[in-house]
Design a protein around this motif. Structure first.
Motif, mmCIF file in Angstrom:
data_model
loop_
_atom_site.group_PDB
_atom_site.id
_atom_site.type_symbol
_atom_site.label_atom_id
_atom_site.label_comp_id
_atom_site.label_asym_id
_atom_site.label_seq_id
_atom_site.Cartn_x
_atom_site.Cartn_y
_atom_site.Cartn_z
ATOM 1 N N THR A 81 -75.510 -15.512 38.344
ATOM 2 C CA THR A 81 -75.588 -16.746 37.554
ATOM 3 C C THR A 81 -77.009 -17.061 37.122
ATOM 4 O OG1 THR A 81 -73.716 -17.597 38.825
ATOM 5 C CG2 THR A 81 -74.961 -19.200 37.549
ATOM 6 N N TYR A 82 -77.972 -16.775 37.981
ATOM 7 C CA TYR A 82 -79.361 -17.124 37.663
ATOM 8 C C TYR A 82 -79.831 -16.395 36.404
ATOM 9 C CZ TYR A 82 -84.226 -18.483 38.480
ATOM 10 O OH TYR A 82 -85.494 -19.028 38.347
ATOM 11 N N ASP A 83 -79.583 -15.106 36.316
ATOM 12 C CA ASP A 83 -80.032 -14.336 35.154
ATOM 13 C C ASP A 83 -79.123 -14.528 33.943
ATOM 14 O OD1 ASP A 83 -82.194 -13.366 36.565
ATOM 15 O OD2 ASP A 83 -81.185 -11.515 37.169
ATOM 16 N N LEU A 84 -77.824 -14.753 34.178
ATOM 17 C CA LEU A 84 -76.910 -14.953 33.051
ATOM 18 C C LEU A 84 -77.178 -16.281 32.334
ATOM 19 C CD1 LEU A 84 -73.525 -13.653 34.527
ATOM 20 C CD2 LEU A 84 -74.965 -12.547 32.800
ATOM 21 N N SER A 85 -77.646 -17.277 33.083
ATOM 22 C CA SER A 85 -77.970 -18.565 32.459
ATOM 23 C C SER A 85 -78.969 -18.358 31.318
ATOM 24 C CB SER A 85 -78.575 -19.509 33.513
ATOM 25 O OG SER A 85 -79.080 -20.671 32.905
ATOM 26 N N GLY A 86 -78.668 -18.962 30.177
ATOM 27 C CA GLY A 86 -79.515 -18.787 29.001
ATOM 28 C C GLY A 86 -79.186 -17.561 28.184
ATOM 29 N N ASN A 87 -78.239 -16.735 28.681
ATOM 30 C CA ASN A 87 -77.867 -15.497 27.991
ATOM 31 C C ASN A 87 -76.391 -15.424 27.619
ATOM 32 O OD1 ASN A 87 -80.396 -13.577 28.127
ATOM 33 N ND2 ASN A 87 -80.279 -14.594 30.114
ATOM 34 N N LEU A 88 -75.603 -16.426 28.015
ATOM 35 C CA LEU A 88 -74.190 -16.430 27.647
ATOM 36 C C LEU A 88 -74.040 -16.567 26.139
ATOM 37 C CD1 LEU A 88 -72.785 -18.956 30.310
ATOM 38 C CD2 LEU A 88 -73.219 -16.525 30.583
ATOM 39 N N PHE A 89 -72.992 -15.958 25.596
ATOM 40 C CA PHE A 89 -72.687 -16.164 24.178
ATOM 41 C C PHE A 89 -71.811 -17.394 24.057
ATOM 42 C CE2 PHE A 89 -69.901 -15.608 20.458
ATOM 43 C CZ PHE A 89 -70.880 -15.593 19.465
ATOM 44 N N LEU A 90 -72.290 -18.386 23.309
ATOM 45 C CA LEU A 90 -71.624 -19.682 23.241
ATOM 46 C C LEU A 90 -70.994 -19.973 21.884
ATOM 47 C CD1 LEU A 90 -74.338 -21.803 25.122
ATOM 48 C CD2 LEU A 90 -72.403 -20.541 26.074
ATOM 49 N N GLY A 91 -71.013 -18.994 20.977
ATOM 50 C CA GLY A 91 -70.501 -19.227 19.631
ATOM 51 C C GLY A 91 -68.994 -19.287 19.545
ATOM 52 N N GLY A 92 -68.314 -18.754 20.562
ATOM 53 C CA GLY A 92 -66.858 -18.818 20.593
ATOM 54 C C GLY A 92 -66.197 -17.916 19.573
ATOM 55 N N GLY A 93 -64.872 -18.015 19.518
ATOM 56 C CA GLY A 93 -64.080 -17.222 18.590
ATOM 57 C C GLY A 93 -63.546 -15.961 19.239
ATOM 58 N N ILE A 94 -62.334 -15.576 18.860
ATOM 59 C CA ILE A 94 -61.760 -14.307 19.289
ATOM 60 C C ILE A 94 -62.071 -13.278 18.206
ATOM 61 C CG2 ILE A 94 -59.626 -13.048 19.784
ATOM 62 C CD1 ILE A 94 -58.501 -15.625 20.948
ATOM 63 N N PRO A 95 -62.736 -12.192 18.549
ATOM 64 C CA PRO A 95 -63.161 -11.232 17.527
ATOM 65 C C PRO A 95 -61.985 -10.557 16.829
ATOM 66 C CG PRO A 95 -63.476 -10.314 19.714
ATOM 67 C CD PRO A 95 -63.101 -11.761 19.903
ATOM 68 N N LYS A 96 -62.173 -10.259 15.568
ATOM 69 C CA LYS A 96 -61.178 -9.506 14.819
ATOM 70 C C LYS A 96 -61.240 -8.037 15.220
ATOM 71 C CE LYS A 96 -61.442 -12.602 10.813
ATOM 72 N NZ LYS A 96 -61.785 -12.725 9.375
ATOM 73 N N GLY A 97 -60.112 -7.348 15.009
ATOM 74 C CA GLY A 97 -60.078 -5.926 15.287
ATOM 75 C C GLY A 97 -59.448 -5.557 16.618
ATOM 76 N N PHE A 98 -59.055 -6.569 17.399
ATOM 77 C CA PHE A 98 -58.442 -6.299 18.702
ATOM 78 C C PHE A 98 -56.958 -6.647 18.661
ATOM 79 C CE2 PHE A 98 -62.897 -6.578 19.650
ATOM 80 C CZ PHE A 98 -63.091 -5.628 20.640
ATOM 81 N N ASP A 99 -56.157 -5.758 19.252
ATOM 82 C CA ASP A 99 -54.706 -5.949 19.275
ATOM 83 C C ASP A 99 -54.263 -6.774 20.474
ATOM 84 O OD1 ASP A 99 -54.322 -3.983 17.063
ATOM 85 O OD2 ASP A 99 -55.043 -2.580 18.591
ATOM 86 N N ILE A 100 -54.917 -6.566 21.607
ATOM 87 C CA ILE A 100 -54.558 -7.226 22.859
ATOM 88 C C ILE A 100 -55.716 -8.117 23.290
ATOM 89 C CG2 ILE A 100 -53.818 -6.917 25.248
ATOM 90 C CD1 ILE A 100 -51.873 -5.809 23.117
ATOM 91 N N VAL A 101 -55.414 -9.386 23.529
ATOM 92 C CA VAL A 101 -56.409 -10.334 24.023
ATOM 93 C C VAL A 101 -55.955 -10.810 25.402
ATOM 94 C CG1 VAL A 101 -57.543 -12.555 23.672
ATOM 95 C CG2 VAL A 101 -57.095 -11.056 21.717
ATOM 96 N N ALA A 102 -56.759 -10.521 26.402
ATOM 97 C CA ALA A 102 -56.431 -10.878 27.782
ATOM 98 C C ALA A 102 -57.434 -11.892 28.307
ATOM 99 C CB ALA A 102 -56.434 -9.626 28.659
ATOM 100 N N TYR A 103 -57.055 -12.548 29.393
ATOM 101 C CA TYR A 103 -58.000 -13.450 30.055
ATOM 102 C C TYR A 103 -57.783 -13.413 31.549
ATOM 103 C CZ TYR A 103 -54.645 -17.103 31.359
ATOM 104 O OH TYR A 103 -53.620 -17.804 31.946
ATOM 105 N N ASP A 104 -58.827 -13.736 32.283
ATOM 106 C CA ASP A 104 -58.706 -13.943 33.718
ATOM 107 C C ASP A 104 -59.445 -15.215 34.096
ATOM 108 O OD1 ASP A 104 -61.559 -13.387 34.308
ATOM 109 O OD2 ASP A 104 -61.058 -11.294 33.947
ATOM 110 N N LEU A 105 -58.865 -15.979 34.984
ATOM 111 C CA LEU A 105 -59.533 -17.118 35.605
ATOM 112 C C LEU A 105 -58.835 -17.350 36.939
ATOM 113 C CD1 LEU A 105 -61.721 -19.220 35.532
ATOM 114 C CD2 LEU A 105 -60.148 -20.782 34.380
ATOM 115 N N TYR A 106 -59.381 -16.726 37.966
ATOM 116 C CA TYR A 106 -58.728 -16.723 39.267
ATOM 117 C C TYR A 106 -59.003 -18.025 40.019
ATOM 118 C CZ TYR A 106 -58.895 -11.836 37.904
ATOM 119 O OH TYR A 106 -58.782 -10.673 37.188
ATOM 120 N N THR A 107 -58.065 -18.407 40.861
ATOM 121 C CA THR A 107 -58.242 -19.608 41.671
ATOM 122 C C THR A 107 -59.499 -19.508 42.522
ATOM 123 O OG1 THR A 107 -55.869 -20.047 41.722
ATOM 124 C CG2 THR A 107 -57.194 -21.037 43.472
ATOM 125 N N ALA A 108 -59.756 -18.323 43.066
ATOM 126 C CA ALA A 108 -60.973 -18.131 43.856
ATOM 127 C C ALA A 108 -62.215 -18.442 43.025
ATOM 128 C CB ALA A 108 -61.035 -16.694 44.369
#
Length: 459
Positions: A252-279
């Protein structure tokens, strides 16, 4: 006391209760219809025979052409298909000199971090097209030998969390699509896995805010130690802390300030998956406000109880985040609260997926949790207890798997690409030195999934 004490009688009673519960789960699973379901477990090192014989598809990481070939051979032998994540092959770690070492504080002021980026970090980039060609070249003879077995190639895992932009994803998709066409693999789909709803700018911004708050807290602690008059022993302890933090720390320390925040699902992909685990929701500092954000977004009625509630406060409502002995009386409350957490996050992210999905996306894919790590016994400070009630932990995992399968079934048309459970075999995330306990060692969990799939033996 920050340790749990287990008396012989309480252990016997607890184990007896757990056996009854596991019996009910097993009975419930056998009572389900045998309608085929697209369910599997993630097995990063390869698609093992004991998993392939029960599932219609597998998910592995690419490590070498021979490792991919072996997994494809196992899949073909068992009448299954294979999804392959090529991000370990394609993505390049960003040099420390190119990692942003600033962050925005709560007032919006850009500040320099106290500690420079680690040489080994999780900020990633796609290489140039020519290097993508070279990296994938050894794999084409292997993939071409199993054209009907290769289902989907994934190009990036949690890209926006690792600083990869939407434009970079679209460039990589265009290039790999052209390479697939040249190899006669036009039917092979391209996929991407997002961390939660990082494709939504509002969601991404609140994650970034909490990452920045983590950095601010670390730097403030260090500055206080520098200012205060420390004893020789305290000074030596802080020096050891600095040495450890500059060698290994949360990403988290190094990723801070480097996340991409523009949003949007990129074109060209057939399958869009996500993960957000309870842990992740309960333990990762960047998600301390995620449930509150979902509640404010009003994407799911299940989120209302979490309005204004931080994850670190929510943890204290669970019986497995407390000091002292395991409390049998808290199990029903735990299950009810975990039901709410799951429904809130799942309904919210599905609503956001539907809002953001561009034309061309064929299906969504759901990643579920089947690891013991998020359902262990912790003390009040969030540290893992040395003694664990195995059957009780397994029961919590089985509950989470049941929630995931029910959500998949309810929204099966949206999740046409199926559901993947993390994780099958135990593994180690070397980047954060974390042992991840898989489902293979929990028979009731694998039985729930395999019985729901109902795959007949391949002759």
């Amino acid at each position: 006391m920050n340790r749990r004490s287990f008396g012989p009688l309480s252990l016997v009673a607890l184990c007896a209760a757990c056996l009854v519960l596991l019996g009910l789960w097993i009975f419930h699973s056998y009572a389900q219809p045998t309608e085929q379901a697209r369910l599997t477990f993630f097995s990063p090192q390869g698609y093992p025979q004991d998993l392939a014989e029960h599932t219609h598809f597998g998910m592995v990481n690419a490590a070498s052409p021979e490792q991919v070939r072996q997994s494809l051979e196992t899949a073909q032998r068992n009448g299954a298909q294979l999804q392959i994540d090529f991000s370990p092959i394609l993505l390049r770690q960003r040099p420390a000199t190119a990692v942003h070492n600033t962050y925005q504080d709560a007032e919006g002021t850009v500040r320099a971090k106290t500690f420079p980026p680690l040489a080994i970090n999780k900020v990633k980039d796609f290489p140039a097209d020519a290097e993508i060609d070279a990296l994938l070249a050894p794999y084409w003879p292997v993939l071409g030998a199993y054209p009907n077995t290769v289902a989907t190639i994934f190009l990036a895992d949690e890209p926006y969390m690792h600083g990869i932009s939407k434009r970079a994803l679209e460039r990589a998709a265009v290039r790999v699509r052209a390479l697939l066409h040249a190899q006669g693999l036009d039917h092979t789909r391209l996929g991407v896995v997002f961390a939660g709803a990082m494709f939504d700018p509002g969601f991404a911004r609140q994650v970034a805010d909490h990452a920045n708050a983590y950095v601010a807290g670390v730097d403030a602690y260090h500055e206080r130690q520098q200012r205060e008059a420390l004893t020789a022993e305290q000074h030596a302890a802080h020096a050891r802390w600095i040495e450890g933090f500059t060698r290994q720390r949360l990403t988290t320390y190094d990723l801070s300030g480097n996340l991409f925040l523009g949003g949007g699902i990129p074109k060209g992909f057939d399958i869009v998956a996500y993960d957000l685990y309870t842990a992740t929701l309960l333990q990762d500092a960047v998600h301390d406000g995620t449930l509150d954000w979902f509640a404010k977004a009003r994407l799911s009625g299940a989120c209302a109880p979490f309005l204004g509630l931080r994850s670190q406060d929510l943890r204290q409502q669970f019986s497995f985040y407390r000091d002292g002995p395991v409390a049998q009386s808290g199990q029903a409350k735990d299950k009810h609260l975990l039901d709410q957490v799951f429904t809130c996050k799942s309904e919210s992210i599905l609503a956001l997926l539907r809002q953001h999905a561009p034309t061309g996306v064929q299906a969504f894919q759901l990643w579920g949790e089947a690891s013991a790590n998020g359902f262990l016994e912790f003390d009040a400070a969030g540290r893992i207890e040395p003694e664990q009630p195995r059957l009780l932990v397994e029961g919590r995992v089985a509950d989470e798997v049941s929630r995931t399968m029910a959500f998949y079934q309810k929204h099966r048309q949206a999740f046409a690409a199926g559901t993947i459970f993390l994780l099958y075999d135990d593994t180690i995330d070397h980047s954060i030195n974390l042992h991840v306990s898989g489902a293979k060692a929990m028979p009731s969990v694998t039985r729930l999934v395999f019985d729901r799939i109902g795959k007949p033996p391949v002759r």
